[in-house]
Structure formats: C-alpha cells, structure tokens
Design a protein around this motif. Structure first.
Motif, PDB file in Angstrom:
ATOM      1  N   PHE A  21      13.384  81.133 -26.361  1.00  0.00           N
ATOM      2  CA  PHE A  21      14.415  80.158 -27.707  1.00  0.00           C
ATOM      3  C   PHE A  21      15.314  79.394 -26.798  1.00  0.00           C
ATOM      4  CE2 PHE A  21      13.558  82.928 -31.808  1.00  0.00           C
ATOM      5  CZ  PHE A  21      12.278  81.534 -32.088  1.00  0.00           C
ATOM      6  N   LEU A  22      15.804  80.558 -25.831  1.00  0.00           N
ATOM      7  CA  LEU A  22      17.174  80.386 -24.443  1.00  0.00           C
ATOM      8  C   LEU A  22      16.264  78.740 -23.684  1.00  0.00           C
ATOM      9  CD1 LEU A  22      19.032  82.727 -23.485  1.00  0.00           C
ATOM     10  CD2 LEU A  22      20.132  80.871 -24.741  1.00  0.00           C
ATOM     11  N   TYR A  23      15.331  79.178 -23.525  1.00  0.00           N
ATOM     12  CA  TYR A  23      14.797  78.480 -22.450  1.00  0.00           C
ATOM     13  C   TYR A  23      14.435  76.845 -22.489  1.00  0.00           C
ATOM     14  CZ  TYR A  23      13.317  82.358 -19.530  1.00  0.00           C
ATOM     15  OH  TYR A  23      13.283  83.655 -19.520  1.00  0.00           O
ATOM     16  N   GLU A  24      13.697  76.608 -23.933  1.00  0.00           N
ATOM     17  CA  GLU A  24      13.602  75.380 -24.602  1.00  0.00           C
ATOM     18  C   GLU A  24      14.818  74.847 -25.560  1.00  0.00           C
ATOM     19  OE1 GLU A  24      10.111  76.791 -27.882  1.00  0.00           O
ATOM     20  OE2 GLU A  24       9.256  76.833 -26.409  1.00  0.00           O
ATOM     21  N   ILE A  25      15.231  75.653 -25.622  1.00  0.00           N
ATOM     22  CA  ILE A  25      17.199  75.171 -25.939  1.00  0.00           C
ATOM     23  C   ILE A  25      17.869  74.027 -24.430  1.00  0.00           C
ATOM     24  CG2 ILE A  25      19.968  75.254 -26.326  1.00  0.00           C
ATOM     25  CD1 ILE A  25      18.586  77.756 -28.370  1.00  0.00           C
ATOM     26  N   HIS A  26      17.665  74.756 -23.479  1.00  0.00           N
ATOM     27  CA  HIS A  26      17.703  74.323 -22.601  1.00  0.00           C
ATOM     28  C   HIS A  26      17.650  73.012 -22.258  1.00  0.00           C
ATOM     29  CE1 HIS A  26      21.486  77.186 -20.845  1.00  0.00           C
ATOM     30  NE2 HIS A  26      21.267  77.799 -22.387  1.00  0.00           N
ATOM     31  N   ALA A  27      16.543  73.163 -22.184  1.00  0.00           N
ATOM     32  CA  ALA A  27      15.410  72.120 -21.176  1.00  0.00           C
ATOM     33  C   ALA A  27      15.894  70.868 -22.548  1.00  0.00           C
ATOM     34  CB  ALA A  27      13.858  72.580 -21.681  1.00  0.00           C
ATOM     35  N   SER A  28      15.625  71.109 -23.718  1.00  0.00           N
ATOM     36  CA  SER A  28      15.531  69.999 -24.416  1.00  0.00           C
ATOM     37  C   SER A  28      16.580  68.992 -24.629  1.00  0.00           C
ATOM     38  CB  SER A  28      15.427  70.791 -26.235  1.00  0.00           C
ATOM     39  OG  SER A  28      15.538  69.860 -26.736  1.00  0.00           O
ATOM     40  N   ASN A  29      17.721  70.086 -24.479  1.00  0.00           N
ATOM     41  CA  ASN A  29      19.226  69.438 -23.437  1.00  0.00           C
ATOM     42  C   ASN A  29      19.690  68.742 -22.502  1.00  0.00           C
ATOM     43  OD1 ASN A  29      20.996  70.105 -26.624  1.00  0.00           O
ATOM     44  ND2 ASN A  29      20.137  71.810 -26.820  1.00  0.00           N
ATOM     45  N   ARG A  30      18.769  69.406 -21.530  1.00  0.00           N
ATOM     46  CA  ARG A  30      19.334  68.421 -20.687  1.00  0.00           C
ATOM     47  C   ARG A  30      18.227  67.396 -20.854  1.00  0.00           C
ATOM     48  NH1 ARG A  30      20.175  74.463 -18.832  1.00  0.00           N
ATOM     49  NH2 ARG A  30      21.270  74.355 -17.015  1.00  0.00           N
ATOM     50  N   LEU A  31      17.307  67.749 -20.999  1.00  0.00           N
ATOM     51  CA  LEU A  31      16.022  66.260 -21.000  1.00  0.00           C
ATOM     52  C   LEU A  31      17.098  64.592 -21.494  1.00  0.00           C
ATOM     53  CD1 LEU A  31      12.866  67.310 -21.889  1.00  0.00           C
ATOM     54  CD2 LEU A  31      13.242  66.461 -19.861  1.00  0.00           C
ATOM     55  N   ASP A  32      17.419  65.004 -22.253  1.00  0.00           N
ATOM     56  CA  ASP A  32      18.372  64.387 -23.586  1.00  0.00           C
ATOM     57  C   ASP A  32      19.909  63.842 -22.632  1.00  0.00           C
ATOM     58  OD1 ASP A  32      16.992  64.482 -25.194  1.00  0.00           O
ATOM     59  OD2 ASP A  32      18.418  65.761 -26.972  1.00  0.00           O
ATOM     60  N   TYR A  33      20.186  64.487 -21.768  1.00  0.00           N
ATOM     61  CA  TYR A  33      21.477  64.583 -20.893  1.00  0.00           C
ATOM     62  C   TYR A  33      21.375  63.900 -19.377  1.00  0.00           C
ATOM     63  CZ  TYR A  33      26.318  65.626 -19.652  1.00  0.00           C
ATOM     64  OH  TYR A  33      27.519  65.298 -18.972  1.00  0.00           O
ATOM     65  N   LEU A  34      19.887  63.841 -18.789  1.00  0.00           N
ATOM     66  CA  LEU A  34      20.274  64.049 -17.846  1.00  0.00           C
ATOM     67  C   LEU A  34      20.359  62.433 -17.980  1.00  0.00           C
ATOM     68  CD1 LEU A  34      18.919  67.691 -16.360  1.00  0.00           C
ATOM     69  CD2 LEU A  34      21.097  66.554 -16.426  1.00  0.00           C
TER      70      LEU A  34
ATOM     71  N   LEU B 130      16.649  66.527  -9.564  1.00  0.00           N
ATOM     72  CA  LEU B 130      17.229  67.010  -8.830  1.00  0.00           C
ATOM     73  C   LEU B 130      17.002  67.916  -9.699  1.00  0.00           C
ATOM     74  CD1 LEU B 130      18.804  66.271  -5.446  1.00  0.00           C
ATOM     75  CD2 LEU B 130      16.374  66.724  -5.660  1.00  0.00           C
ATOM     76  N   GLN B 131      18.357  67.647 -10.750  1.00  0.00           N
ATOM     77  CA  GLN B 131      19.091  68.562 -11.503  1.00  0.00           C
ATOM     78  C   GLN B 131      17.625  69.671 -12.383  1.00  0.00           C
ATOM     79  OE1 GLN B 131      23.136  67.663 -13.192  1.00  0.00           O
ATOM     80  NE2 GLN B 131      22.463  65.801 -12.036  1.00  0.00           N
ATOM     81  N   TRP B 132      17.241  68.612 -12.533  1.00  0.00           N
ATOM     82  CA  TRP B 132      16.553  68.953 -13.702  1.00  0.00           C
ATOM     83  C   TRP B 132      15.177  69.820 -12.965  1.00  0.00           C
ATOM     84  CZ3 TRP B 132      13.837  69.752 -18.371  1.00  0.00           C
ATOM     85  CH2 TRP B 132      13.307  70.036 -18.591  1.00  0.00           C
ATOM     86  N   TRP B 133      14.780  69.539 -11.669  1.00  0.00           N
ATOM     87  CA  TRP B 133      13.717  70.924 -11.657  1.00  0.00           C
ATOM     88  C   TRP B 133      14.561  71.873 -10.405  1.00  0.00           C
ATOM     89  CZ3 TRP B 133       8.454  70.858 -10.802  1.00  0.00           C
ATOM     90  CH2 TRP B 133       8.281  69.696 -11.131  1.00  0.00           C
ATOM     91  N   GLY B 134      16.136  71.786 -10.801  1.00  0.00           N
ATOM     92  CA  GLY B 134      17.225  72.969 -10.169  1.00  0.00           C
ATOM     93  C   GLY B 134      16.911  74.066 -11.533  1.00  0.00           C
ATOM     94  N   PHE B 135      16.744  72.541 -12.960  1.00  0.00           N
ATOM     95  CA  PHE B 135      16.843  74.181 -13.338  1.00  0.00           C
ATOM     96  C   PHE B 135      15.281  74.730 -13.927  1.00  0.00           C
ATOM     97  CE2 PHE B 135      14.847  73.687 -18.622  1.00  0.00           C
ATOM     98  CZ  PHE B 135      15.814  75.041 -18.767  1.00  0.00           C
ATOM     99  N   ARG B 136      14.391  74.056 -13.577  1.00  0.00           N
ATOM    100  CA  ARG B 136      12.647  74.309 -13.708  1.00  0.00           C
ATOM    101  C   ARG B 136      13.091  75.729 -12.668  1.00  0.00           C
ATOM    102  NH1 ARG B 136       8.092  69.869 -13.804  1.00  0.00           N
ATOM    103  NH2 ARG B 136       6.893  72.587 -14.619  1.00  0.00           N
ATOM    104  N   LEU B 137      14.108  75.419 -11.874  1.00  0.00           N
ATOM    105  CA  LEU B 137      13.037  76.440 -11.180  1.00  0.00           C
ATOM    106  C   LEU B 137      14.465  78.392 -11.264  1.00  0.00           C
ATOM    107  CD1 LEU B 137      12.797  77.623  -7.806  1.00  0.00           C
ATOM    108  CD2 LEU B 137      15.019  77.126  -6.892  1.00  0.00           C
ATOM    109  N   LYS B 138      15.092  77.407 -11.794  1.00  0.00           N
ATOM    110  CA  LYS B 138      16.520  78.932 -12.815  1.00  0.00           C
ATOM    111  C   LYS B 138      15.123  79.601 -13.238  1.00  0.00           C
ATOM    112  CE  LYS B 138      20.471  79.027 -15.078  1.00  0.00           C
ATOM    113  NZ  LYS B 138      21.745  78.010 -15.525  1.00  0.00           N
ATOM    114  N   LEU B 139      15.285  78.501 -14.400  1.00  0.00           N
ATOM    115  CA  LEU B 139      14.088  79.100 -15.220  1.00  0.00           C
ATOM    116  C   LEU B 139      12.849  79.958 -15.175  1.00  0.00           C
ATOM    117  CD1 LEU B 139      12.780  77.166 -18.816  1.00  0.00           C
ATOM    118  CD2 LEU B 139      11.245  78.924 -16.711  1.00  0.00           C
ATOM    119  N   SER B 140      12.118  80.276 -14.454  1.00  0.00           N
ATOM    120  CA  SER B 140      11.328  80.449 -13.626  1.00  0.00           C
ATOM    121  C   SER B 140      11.911  81.177 -12.849  1.00  0.00           C
ATOM    122  CB  SER B 140      10.473  79.762 -12.819  1.00  0.00           C
ATOM    123  OG  SER B 140       9.737  79.033 -13.263  1.00  0.00           O
ATOM    124  N   PHE B 141      12.998  81.354 -12.003  1.00  0.00           N
ATOM    125  CA  PHE B 141      13.493  82.802 -11.494  1.00  0.00           C
ATOM    126  C   PHE B 141      14.147  84.304 -12.460  1.00  0.00           C
ATOM    127  CE2 PHE B 141      17.616  85.212 -10.013  1.00  0.00           C
ATOM    128  CZ  PHE B 141      16.802  85.414  -8.716  1.00  0.00           C
TER     129      PHE B 141
END
Length: 319
Positions: A234-247, A256-267
């Motif tokens: 749920f947390l991952y999808e909330i953060h992803a959905s809002n970043r996609l709207d914002y970035l 770069l911020q989007w791929w940084g988020f995906r790296l953070k999620l995977s880590f």
C-alpha cells in the motif's frame, strides 16, 4: 471562539470495536472550548457493543448524531461514508481510541479560518501515559504544501500526519475524499494529494494523545505489531501514484527522481528480505510476493524468486 465558527465544524469520529475506550474518547470531544459543532459518530458495524454504547451516550447529548455503515467498509470507506452525512465546511476527522485536548477544535479552526487557502491542519501527537511527543520541525501556521510534500511526505515511508486532521470540505471534495483501494493507509495518500495542490496548516502543540489500545481480536494489519507485506505494498503504491502525478517525467530531473524512487523502493524491500533470511522468518519469505509492484527493479524480482525457491522448495509461489 464563539458558536458561529463552531457551527462550521462537523466532527467525524470513526469507530470500530473499541467499546472499552469509546466513552472516554467521545467525552473528550464533547468537552471542547468552542460550541456549536456537531459530532457524527460513524460506526463500521462493530460487534463488541461499541454501537450500543454510542447509542446510549448519544441519547443524552443532542450534539451527537450516530450513524452506521451498511456493511463493514474499513477506515477509508467509513470516512467517506461519514463525511457524506453532513455539509458543514470544516471536517474534523478523529479516531475512536485517541484523547483530545479541550482546545483541539479551537486551535485547528483558528489556523484554517486565518488562512483561506489551507487545505488541512494537523499537529504533533502525545503518547498516552508517556512524556514522549511525536513532533516535527515544522513551522506553526500556514505551511507551503509542496514544501511539506518534498521534505516530509515523499522522503519517508512513515507519515508526519496521522489519520486525524481538520480538512476544508471543498478541498476534500475536489480530490474525491479517500481512495479506498489504499486500505488503512488511504489517509496518507490523501494528505499527499492535498499538499500537492494547496498550503497546509500546523498547530505546533500536542493537542491529541494517541492511545493505540487495540482489542486482542482486532485485525492484525491495523495493530502494526506484526509484519505485513500488504501494508508495505500500500505504501509503495501510494508513493508511486503521487510521484507520478507530481513529477514532470518529460524533464531529466523528473525522470531521475522517478528512477531514484524505484531504487529506494527496491532497496527497502531487499532490506526486509535480507532481514527475513537472517532471522529465518520463513513466513515472511513465503508471503513476500504480496509486496510485488510494477515498480520493482528486476534485481529485486530475481532475489524474491530465488529466496522462495531456496527456502520454500516445491511450493509454487509467484513473485
């Protein structure tokens, strides 16, 4: 503060199976320094006597309007159902096990009245029977919503705003209330969507005391005492959905911020997978497929699959 401003406020107390504490919570809401507000207690089909206790208390106080959901809807569904029961311009969203300082509504409504563009107001939180306060270095009064988003809501998996706040109804309606697909964390998604669009307000005092008194038979995912990959997803999808709207993904910085988020999620998922191996928590490994999202990087997908094959041979688990 007088009755006139109080008449702009609807308090929505969301309840479910908390018969042991509901009266003390409700009494703290009724004992406020302002008057004129209404209290809508929305019960999500409790089975432990909570609803009956609410009816008993409400029979002696005309400010209380008890309502019940048509079926068990979970926190976000209950919130949307409750808010639809009134049209007052300020929504005070409260929970069934907290205690509220006498000046909570006065402090909240002062900020929202003085700043017509503020979408919601929140505050630090005290802990019941403890001197500890969950506070943040956020300036009191009006705060730029995007500043809050970029410095507090996006960088952390935890959230500086709990599920309790005063929200301007027109802004609630403009974003569509809570998105129920995000389950018990739908409020985090809503704070992000509101902060993305408007300034927010902050009362720098612990006007709410959190008790966290969950009954033994309460759903595990709400207790927060055991690991839940579902909650993590749920947390991952909330953060992803809002970043996609914002970035702005058309710009290099946005990509770069989007791929940084995906790296953070995977880590983050990798960290918990390693923990499950070190601690030999096979149940975590077995259920780790519940954390899978479309945003996982391929090394994480491979790692999850390998761990399930190694620790749970012969079981057909998808990742």
């Amino acid at each position: 503060m007088n009755t006139t401003v109080g008449e702009k406020i609807s308090v929505f107390l969301l309840t479910y199976n908390h018969v042991e504490v509901i009266e003390s919570t409700l009494r703290s809401i009724l004992d406020q320094t302002i008057t004129g507000y209404e209290v809508i207690v929305s019960d999500d089909c409790s089975t432990d006597g909570t609803w009956e206790r609410i009816l008993e208390i409400s029979s002696g106080d005309s400010r209380i309007k008890p309502v019940r959901t048509p079926h068990n809807m979970g926190m976000p569904g209950n919130a949307n159902f409750a808010v639809a029961q009134s049209a007052r311009p300020y929504i005070a969203l409260l929970h069934h096990d907290d205690l509220y300082r006498k000046d909570l509504l006065e402090k909240w409504v002062k900020v929202i009245e003085q700043n017509p563009d503020v979408a919601f107001v929140f505050n630090p939180y005290g802990i019941y029977e403890s001197s500890h306060v969950h506070s943040e270095s956020i300036p009191a009064g009006r705060v730029d919503g995007r500043w809050l988003l970029e410095n507090y809501l996006f960088p952390r998996w935890g959230c500086a705003v709990r599920g309790t706040a005063m929200i301007r109804r027109k802004d609630w309606e403009q974003v569509g209330g809570m998105r129920e697909r995000f389950g018990l964390l739908a409020d985090i998604d809503m704070w992000m969507r509101l902060a993305m669009r408007w300034p927010v307000g902050y009362v720098a005092e612990p006007v709410i005391t959190v008790r966290h008194q969950r009954p033994s038979d309460y759903p595990d995912i709400y207790k927060g005492r055991s690991w839940s990959w579902r909650r993590q997803r749920f947390l991952y999808e909330i953060h992803a959905s809002n970043r996609l709207d914002y970035l702005n993904l058309n710009a290099l910085s946005g990509r770069l911020q989007w791929w940084g988020f995906r790296l953070k999620l995977s880590f983050e998922t990798t960290k918990w997978l390693v923990y499950s191996v070190v601690r030999n928590k096979r149940e975590m490994i077995a259920s780790s497929h519940e954390s899978a999202t479309q945003y996982d990087l391929w090394p994480l997908r491979v790692l999850r699959h390998m761990l399930q094959q190694i620790f749970l041979p012969g079981q057909a688990l998808s990742s």
